[in-house]
Design a protein around this motif. Structure first.
Motif, mmCIF file in Angstrom:
data_model
loop_
_atom_site.group_PDB
_atom_site.id
_atom_site.type_symbol
_atom_site.label_atom_id
_atom_site.label_comp_id
_atom_site.label_asym_id
_atom_site.label_seq_id
_atom_site.Cartn_x
_atom_site.Cartn_y
_atom_site.Cartn_z
ATOM 1 N N GLU A 1 0.810 -1.216 0.000
ATOM 2 C CA GLU A 1 0.000 0.000 0.000
ATOM 3 C C GLU A 1 0.848 1.273 0.000
ATOM 4 O O GLU A 1 0.307 2.377 -0.030
ATOM 5 C CB GLU A 1 -0.927 0.014 1.223
ATOM 6 C CG GLU A 1 -1.883 -1.157 1.299
ATOM 7 C CD GLU A 1 -1.245 -2.374 1.973
ATOM 8 O OE1 GLU A 1 -0.047 -2.277 2.360
ATOM 9 O OE2 GLU A 1 -1.923 -3.408 2.098
ATOM 10 N N VAL A 2 2.179 1.130 0.045
ATOM 11 C CA VAL A 2 3.084 2.279 0.088
ATOM 12 C C VAL A 2 4.117 2.132 -1.014
ATOM 13 O O VAL A 2 4.651 1.043 -1.237
ATOM 14 C CB VAL A 2 3.781 2.388 1.461
ATOM 15 C CG1 VAL A 2 4.803 3.512 1.459
ATOM 16 C CG2 VAL A 2 2.755 2.600 2.568
ATOM 17 N N LEU A 3 4.398 3.242 -1.704
ATOM 18 C CA LEU A 3 5.440 3.252 -2.719
ATOM 19 C C LEU A 3 6.572 4.173 -2.278
ATOM 20 O O LEU A 3 6.341 5.191 -1.622
ATOM 21 C CB LEU A 3 4.889 3.719 -4.063
ATOM 22 C CG LEU A 3 3.925 2.761 -4.769
ATOM 23 C CD1 LEU A 3 3.450 3.356 -6.082
ATOM 24 C CD2 LEU A 3 4.577 1.401 -5.004
ATOM 25 N N PHE A 4 7.794 3.801 -2.651
ATOM 26 C CA PHE A 4 8.978 4.581 -2.303
ATOM 27 C C PHE A 4 9.532 5.219 -3.571
ATOM 28 O O PHE A 4 9.735 4.545 -4.584
ATOM 29 C CB PHE A 4 10.031 3.684 -1.658
ATOM 30 C CG PHE A 4 9.515 2.903 -0.475
ATOM 31 C CD1 PHE A 4 9.207 3.555 0.706
ATOM 32 C CD2 PHE A 4 9.314 1.528 -0.556
ATOM 33 C CE1 PHE A 4 8.720 2.847 1.798
ATOM 34 C CE2 PHE A 4 8.836 0.817 0.532
ATOM 35 C CZ PHE A 4 8.536 1.473 1.708
ATOM 36 N N ARG A 5 9.784 6.523 -3.503
ATOM 37 C CA ARG A 5 10.245 7.256 -4.668
ATOM 38 C C ARG A 5 11.381 8.203 -4.288
ATOM 39 O O ARG A 5 11.318 8.868 -3.243
ATOM 40 C CB ARG A 5 9.098 8.085 -5.272
ATOM 41 C CG ARG A 5 7.951 7.240 -5.845
ATOM 42 C CD ARG A 5 8.397 6.584 -7.140
ATOM 43 N NE ARG A 5 7.313 5.857 -7.804
ATOM 44 C CZ ARG A 5 7.103 4.549 -7.681
ATOM 45 N NH1 ARG A 5 7.913 3.831 -6.906
ATOM 46 N NH2 ARG A 5 6.118 3.964 -8.323
ATOM 47 N N PRO A 6 12.417 8.307 -5.141
ATOM 48 C CA PRO A 6 13.446 9.333 -4.921
ATOM 49 C C PRO A 6 12.866 10.707 -5.200
ATOM 50 O O PRO A 6 11.801 10.847 -5.822
ATOM 51 C CB PRO A 6 14.530 8.969 -5.935
ATOM 52 C CG PRO A 6 13.804 8.215 -7.000
ATOM 53 C CD PRO A 6 12.686 7.474 -6.324
ATOM 54 N N THR A 7 13.556 11.739 -4.742
ATOM 55 C CA THR A 7 13.068 13.112 -4.886
ATOM 56 C C THR A 7 13.941 13.900 -5.845
ATOM 57 O O THR A 7 15.067 13.523 -6.156
ATOM 58 C CB THR A 7 13.062 13.825 -3.522
ATOM 59 O OG1 THR A 7 14.406 13.858 -3.003
ATOM 60 C CG2 THR A 7 12.145 13.138 -2.536
ATOM 61 N N ASP A 8 13.383 14.992 -6.298
ATOM 62 C CA ASP A 8 14.120 15.969 -7.098
ATOM 63 C C ASP A 8 13.965 17.325 -6.414
ATOM 64 O O ASP A 8 12.851 17.864 -6.359
ATOM 65 C CB ASP A 8 13.558 16.023 -8.512
ATOM 66 C CG ASP A 8 14.307 17.020 -9.393
ATOM 67 O OD1 ASP A 8 15.457 17.351 -9.049
ATOM 68 O OD2 ASP A 8 13.716 17.474 -10.388
ATOM 69 N N PRO A 9 15.058 17.892 -5.872
ATOM 70 C CA PRO A 9 16.435 17.381 -5.865
ATOM 71 C C PRO A 9 16.594 16.191 -4.914
ATOM 72 O O PRO A 9 15.758 15.976 -4.041
ATOM 73 C CB PRO A 9 17.252 18.578 -5.381
ATOM 74 C CG PRO A 9 16.294 19.340 -4.525
ATOM 75 C CD PRO A 9 14.953 19.205 -5.181
ATOM 76 N N GLU A 10 17.662 15.438 -5.106
ATOM 77 C CA GLU A 10 17.915 14.261 -4.277
ATOM 78 C C GLU A 10 18.211 14.662 -2.833
ATOM 79 O O GLU A 10 18.802 15.718 -2.568
ATOM 80 C CB GLU A 10 19.113 13.472 -4.812
ATOM 81 C CG GLU A 10 18.801 12.586 -5.990
ATOM 82 C CD GLU A 10 19.946 11.647 -6.300
ATOM 83 O OE1 GLU A 10 19.692 10.613 -6.938
ATOM 84 O OE2 GLU A 10 21.095 11.932 -5.895
ATOM 85 N N LEU A 11 17.824 13.799 -1.927
ATOM 86 C CA LEU A 11 18.194 13.915 -0.518
ATOM 87 C C LEU A 11 19.239 12.842 -0.229
ATOM 88 O O LEU A 11 18.976 11.653 -0.424
ATOM 89 C CB LEU A 11 16.973 13.705 0.381
ATOM 90 C CG LEU A 11 15.811 14.679 0.225
ATOM 91 C CD1 LEU A 11 14.634 14.248 1.087
ATOM 92 C CD2 LEU A 11 16.250 16.087 0.601
ATOM 93 N N VAL A 12 20.425 13.254 0.210
ATOM 94 C CA VAL A 12 21.489 12.287 0.497
ATOM 95 C C VAL A 12 22.106 12.600 1.863
ATOM 96 O O VAL A 12 22.221 13.759 2.255
ATOM 97 C CB VAL A 12 22.591 12.284 -0.585
ATOM 98 C CG1 VAL A 12 22.048 11.758 -1.899
ATOM 99 C CG2 VAL A 12 23.183 13.660 -0.758
ATOM 100 N N MET A 13 22.484 11.542 2.541
ATOM 101 C CA MET A 13 23.111 11.665 3.856
ATOM 102 C C MET A 13 24.408 10.868 3.853
ATOM 103 O O MET A 13 24.400 9.672 3.520
ATOM 104 C CB MET A 13 22.183 11.129 4.943
ATOM 105 C CG MET A 13 22.784 11.143 6.340
ATOM 106 S SD MET A 13 22.806 12.777 7.084
ATOM 107 C CE MET A 13 21.072 12.928 7.541
ATOM 108 N N PRO A 14 25.543 11.480 4.209
ATOM 109 C CA PRO A 14 26.789 10.713 4.270
ATOM 110 C C PRO A 14 26.788 9.750 5.446
ATOM 111 O O PRO A 14 26.314 10.067 6.535
ATOM 112 C CB PRO A 14 27.862 11.799 4.438
ATOM 113 C CG PRO A 14 27.143 12.954 5.055
ATOM 114 C CD PRO A 14 25.739 12.904 4.526
ATOM 115 N N THR A 15 27.300 8.559 5.201
ATOM 116 C CA THR A 15 27.491 7.570 6.257
ATOM 117 C C THR A 15 28.982 7.392 6.484
ATOM 118 O O THR A 15 29.748 7.251 5.522
ATOM 119 C CB THR A 15 26.859 6.220 5.884
ATOM 120 O OG1 THR A 15 25.441 6.372 5.807
ATOM 121 C CG2 THR A 15 27.166 5.155 6.936
#
Length: 295
Positions: free
Chosen positions: A255-269
């Motif tokens: 029931e849930v879809l996952f989508r990247p965003t524009d602009p991208e959200l990135v977190m350094p690990t």
């Protein structure tokens, strides 16, 4: 004085909560309270200031904490000195602090380690970021994954990859149709996100990106777990949240879809290791992280 008393004391001291310490230790809270009380009687001091709403270390407790950690590290080293694998070779235990949302990246790190270091067994430890860093600095952990940390006392931070975040949306919502969601298009939907107190780097990243896109999101209620948050998103009314793509790849929520965003959200690990860690100790883990960094 017993090792388990010191272990229970450290667990309470790191979380400043007897209940959470009991959960982490997988034992009942009365047992934790009892053993800490016995330790206090043995030492003749109070280690914690207890009230109905909070637990704080006393001055004596603060002085004991680094010494207790050192004792536990020494006990671990003693066990490792005689550890032998079924094949008769010495077994090395890698004590690795894990981070929420690593998803299939963590699996790939462990697989790469197993392929190149078959004599190494990995002991995964979950704890808040601050506690993971303190344990690395004190030697209780060999390394730990952390996000959004720039500096920390007593440790070196080695960036190992950039984690992309995706948005979770109801599968029936129009924004879930395209393969990429413009961040600005989410302005009218409530955002379900953890409190800033629990995850400052993540909240700062998302709120900053929303501001750059020209809006301040309305904050909806965030259930206590990601699983419950996704259930609330699936049930409606329409709302959204964010999670790491590597974690999303391991989830099946029709029931849930996952989508990247524009602009991208990135977190350094980053991988946190002790400042005095040798390349011999760190190199195999760094190579395993490099193998896992490629999606």
């Amino acid at each position: 004085m017993e090792l388990r008393q010191l272990e229970y004391f450290v667990a309470v001291a790191e979380g400043l909560h007897f209940g959470r310490a009991a959960e982490r230790l997988s034992i009942g809270q009365p047992a934790v309270s009892q053993q800490v009380a016995r330790l206090e009687r043995e030492l003749g001091v109070s280690l914690f200031d207890r009230s109905a709403r909070s637990v704080r270390l006393t001055a004596e407790g603060s002085r004991l904490l680094p010494e207790a950690r050192a004792v536990l590290v020494a006990a671990d080293r003693a066990r490792l000195a005689v550890a032998v694998s079924p094949g008769g070779t010495a077994t090395r235990i890698l004590r690795l602090g894990s981070s929420t949302g690593l998803g299939d990246r963590l699996t790939r790190v462990l697989q790469a380690l197993r392929a190149t270091q078959p004599e190494t067994e990995t002991d995964l430890v979950s704890a808040p970021t601050r506690v993971r860093l303190e344990r690395v600095a004190s030697g209780q952990l060999d390394a730990a994954f952390v996000r959004g940390v720039v500096t920390a006392a007593g440790v070196e931070l080695i960036e190992v990859w950039q984690d992309r975040l995706v948005v979770a949306l109801p599968a029936t919502h129009e924004l879930a149709g395209p393969s990429v969601v413009p961040l600005a298009a989410l302005a009218e939907l409530p955002l379900r996100i953890v409190s800033h107190r629990l995850n400052p780097p993540l909240v700062d990243l998302v709120m900053g990106a929303c501001a750059a896109a020209g809006f301040t999101p309305t904050l909806g209620a965030h259930p206590d777990t990601l699983e419950n948050a996704l259930a609330a998103i699936a049930a409606g009314p329409a709302s959204w949240t964010v999670l790491y793509e590597a974690h999303a790849r391991t989830l099946r929520v029709p029931e849930v879809l996952f989508r990247p965003t524009d602009p991208e959200l990135v977190m350094p690990t980053a991988l946190a290791v002790r400042e005095d860690a040798t390349s011999r100790m760190v190199a195999p883990l760094i190579r395993a992280c490099a193998a896992a960094a490629h999606d």
